[in-house]
Structure formats: structure tokens, C-alpha cells
Scaffold this motif. Structure first.
Motif, PDB file in Angstrom:
ATOM      1  N   VAL A 141      -6.786 -20.415   1.051  1.00  0.00           N
ATOM      2  CA  VAL A 141      -5.789 -19.440   1.500  1.00  0.00           C
ATOM      3  C   VAL A 141      -5.851 -19.345   3.014  1.00  0.00           C
ATOM      4  O   VAL A 141      -6.822 -19.772   3.654  1.00  0.00           O
ATOM      5  CB  VAL A 141      -6.026 -18.046   0.862  1.00  0.00           C
ATOM      6  N   THR A 142      -4.824 -18.789   3.605  1.00  0.00           N
ATOM      7  CA  THR A 142      -4.749 -18.693   5.058  1.00  0.00           C
ATOM      8  C   THR A 142      -5.750 -17.655   5.579  1.00  0.00           C
ATOM      9  O   THR A 142      -6.211 -16.783   4.844  1.00  0.00           O
ATOM     10  CB  THR A 142      -3.333 -18.304   5.491  1.00  0.00           C
ATOM     11  N   GLY A 184      -4.331  -8.852  -7.803  1.00  0.00           N
ATOM     12  CA  GLY A 184      -4.495 -10.292  -7.656  1.00  0.00           C
ATOM     13  C   GLY A 184      -4.854 -10.955  -8.964  1.00  0.00           C
ATOM     14  O   GLY A 184      -5.392 -10.335  -9.888  1.00  0.00           O
ATOM     15  N   LEU A 220      -0.563 -12.778  -5.923  1.00  0.00           N
ATOM     16  CA  LEU A 220      -0.593 -11.360  -5.590  1.00  0.00           C
ATOM     17  C   LEU A 220       0.708 -10.731  -6.061  1.00  0.00           C
ATOM     18  O   LEU A 220       1.782 -11.316  -5.893  1.00  0.00           O
ATOM     19  CB  LEU A 220      -0.765 -11.137  -4.084  1.00  0.00           C
ATOM     20  N   GLN A 227      -4.721 -14.055   5.045  1.00  0.00           N
ATOM     21  CA  GLN A 227      -4.912 -13.651   3.651  1.00  0.00           C
ATOM     22  C   GLN A 227      -6.393 -13.471   3.317  1.00  0.00           C
ATOM     23  O   GLN A 227      -6.764 -12.600   2.529  1.00  0.00           O
ATOM     24  CB  GLN A 227      -4.281 -14.678   2.711  1.00  0.00           C
ATOM     25  N   GLN A 228      -7.249 -14.291   3.928  1.00  0.00           N
ATOM     26  CA  GLN A 228      -8.682 -14.118   3.707  1.00  0.00           C
ATOM     27  C   GLN A 228      -9.138 -12.740   4.165  1.00  0.00           C
ATOM     28  O   GLN A 228      -9.880 -12.046   3.470  1.00  0.00           O
ATOM     29  CB  GLN A 228      -9.462 -15.202   4.456  1.00  0.00           C
ATOM     30  N   CYS A 248     -10.826 -14.300  -3.216  1.00  0.00           N
ATOM     31  CA  CYS A 248      -9.430 -14.629  -2.903  1.00  0.00           C
ATOM     32  C   CYS A 248      -8.703 -15.064  -4.171  1.00  0.00           C
ATOM     33  O   CYS A 248      -9.301 -15.642  -5.080  1.00  0.00           O
ATOM     34  CB  CYS A 248      -9.361 -15.735  -1.852  1.00  0.00           C
ATOM     35  N   HIS A 300      -7.232 -10.080   4.570  1.00  0.00           N
ATOM     36  CA  HIS A 300      -6.575  -9.037   3.779  1.00  0.00           C
ATOM     37  C   HIS A 300      -7.269  -8.855   2.431  1.00  0.00           C
ATOM     38  O   HIS A 300      -7.550  -7.719   2.013  1.00  0.00           O
ATOM     39  CB  HIS A 300      -5.104  -9.398   3.577  1.00  0.00           C
ATOM     40  N   GLN A 301      -7.561  -9.944   1.734  1.00  0.00           N
ATOM     41  CA  GLN A 301      -8.138  -9.843   0.401  1.00  0.00           C
ATOM     42  C   GLN A 301      -9.636  -9.526   0.428  1.00  0.00           C
ATOM     43  O   GLN A 301     -10.186  -9.047  -0.556  1.00  0.00           O
ATOM     44  CB  GLN A 301      -7.891 -11.134  -0.371  1.00  0.00           C
TER      45      GLN A 301
END
Length: 209
Positions: free
Chosen positions: A62-63, A53, A81, A66-67, A77, A69-70
Motif C-alpha cells: 500500500v502507499t 478494512g 476499505l 495509506q500506511q 494494512c 492512515h491504517q
């Protein structure tokens, strides 16, 4: 070490002086630190790769997927990526940071960026056409393309003909760019010559295996 990528931002161009006093034009790139967001292995994903990242930003930008996931990497975040193929992913773990320390002065690396967009450009600007003569009956056609095809046969324009159209805004790579200087305290790397893209453009630095 396996071939790795580092995501950076082009700050602009300047010059530095070599040990013998020669002037060296350089491009200044602010790169890293880029944390490893995900480690992909052959057992779970079918291939080995790292997801890194860059360009941190607040979590609410971010969605929600994605929150989540990261968040597994514990580094916040990021806007950008990028996936990097590596030979052995076991050497890395989520949260590990990659920085300009991975490069050395004098090393040759590959640089990729998005070239400046020029919009719709004519044949002279886009393909360096010579244009039509300025006199001898030529009126209002000085920068025109000229003849582009045939008459009765084959009655069409061949594919790939150089004509006016959209210019720039494409992925461009420069190979074997020389690393002139590295300043880890500022996350800066200086490359000899020019690299694609405008100021503040996203640049990918690829270390050769």
C-alpha cells in the motif's frame, strides 16, 4: 445496534439440510473480522461513520499515506476499505473488530456484490429477446435485434432502448437474504439462495437497524 456492514468473500454455493430434512441451497461467504480503521464524528467530519478494512496484505503493498492512515488502528494494512454510516460513532473505537457474530441465524440482511461480467452481449442474451423466425425468408438475422426506431419522424432511437451492449460487471444488491447458519470459528456465514458475483468476489453484508 446501528446498521453495520461486514466485508466478505464469496466462496461458492453448496447445500445444507434443515431440521425437517429439506434441502436448502446456500451461498458460503467468508466475512471478517473487519477492524475499524477510523471513526468519523459530527464534530470533526460533519457526520458519523466508521471506516472498516478487509483483506489484509503486507504494508509494502500500500502507499505510504495509506500506511500511516491504517497504522493508527494498529491492525496492519488492508486492501479493501469501506465507509459505513452509523447513528452513534461513540460506541466504537479504532482497532475494534467486527465479525459474523453481529448476525443471528434466521435474520434477514442485505447483500451487495459485483455481478459477473459478460462482455458485449446481444439482445437475446442481454434482454431475453425472442429473436427472428428461423424460416420464411429470414437469413442470417435469427438473433438480431429487429426494428429499433422510426423512419421520418422522429428519425432517432429513443433513449433507454434495449439493444446489444456491455452486460454484467455492475453493483447488484439482494435484499432480505436469510441467514441459514453462522460458523464464527471459521468466519463463515451461510445465506439462503444465491448472491451476486463470482467465486472470490467481494461481498458486502449489511445488517439492518
Amino acid at each position: 445496534m446501528s446498521a453495520l456492514n461486514l466485508i466478505g468473500k464469496k466462496l461458492g454455493m453448496t447445500r445444507v439440510f434443515g431440521e425437517d430434512g429439506t434441502v436448502i441451497p446456500v451461498t458460503v461467504i467468508q466475512a471478517g473480522p473487519c477492524p475499524v480503521i477510523q471513526v468519523k464524528t459530527a464534530e470533526t467530519d460533519g457526520y458519523t461513520a466508521l471506516q472498516i478494512g478487509a483483506d489484509p496484505l503486507p504494508a509494502h503493498r500500500v502507499t505510504k499515506p495509506q500506511q500511516g492512515h491504517q497504522a493508527k488502528a494498529g491492525k496492519g494494512c488492508f486492501r479493501k476499505l469501506q465507509e459505513v454510516r452509523v447513528e452513534d460513532a461513540a460506541e466504537y473505537e479504532p482497532g475494534q473488530e467486527l465479525s459474523v457474530d453481529m448476525f443471528t441465524i434466521g435474520e434477514r440482511i442485505d447483500v451487495t456484490g459485483k455481478s459477473k461480467g459478460r462482455g458485449f452481449a446481444g439482445a437475446m442474451k442481454r434482454w431475453n429477446f425472442g429473436g427472428s423466425p428461423s424460416t420464411h425468408g429470414h437469413e442470417k438475422v435469427h438473433r438480431s435485434t429487429g426494428a429499433v426506431g422510426q423512419c421520418a419522424a422522429p428519425s432517432r432511437i429513443f433513449k433507454g432502448k434495449k439493444m446489444p451492449g456491455h452486460m454484467g460487471a455492475q453493483r447488484v444488491s439482494v435484499r432480505n437474504a436469510e441467514v441459514v447458519d453462522i460458523r464464527p470459528e471459521d468466519n463463515l456465514i451461510l445465506l439462503r439462495g444465491q448472491v451476486p458475483g463470482p467465486k472470490n468476489g467481494v461481498i458486502t453484508l449489511r445488517k439492518k437497524s
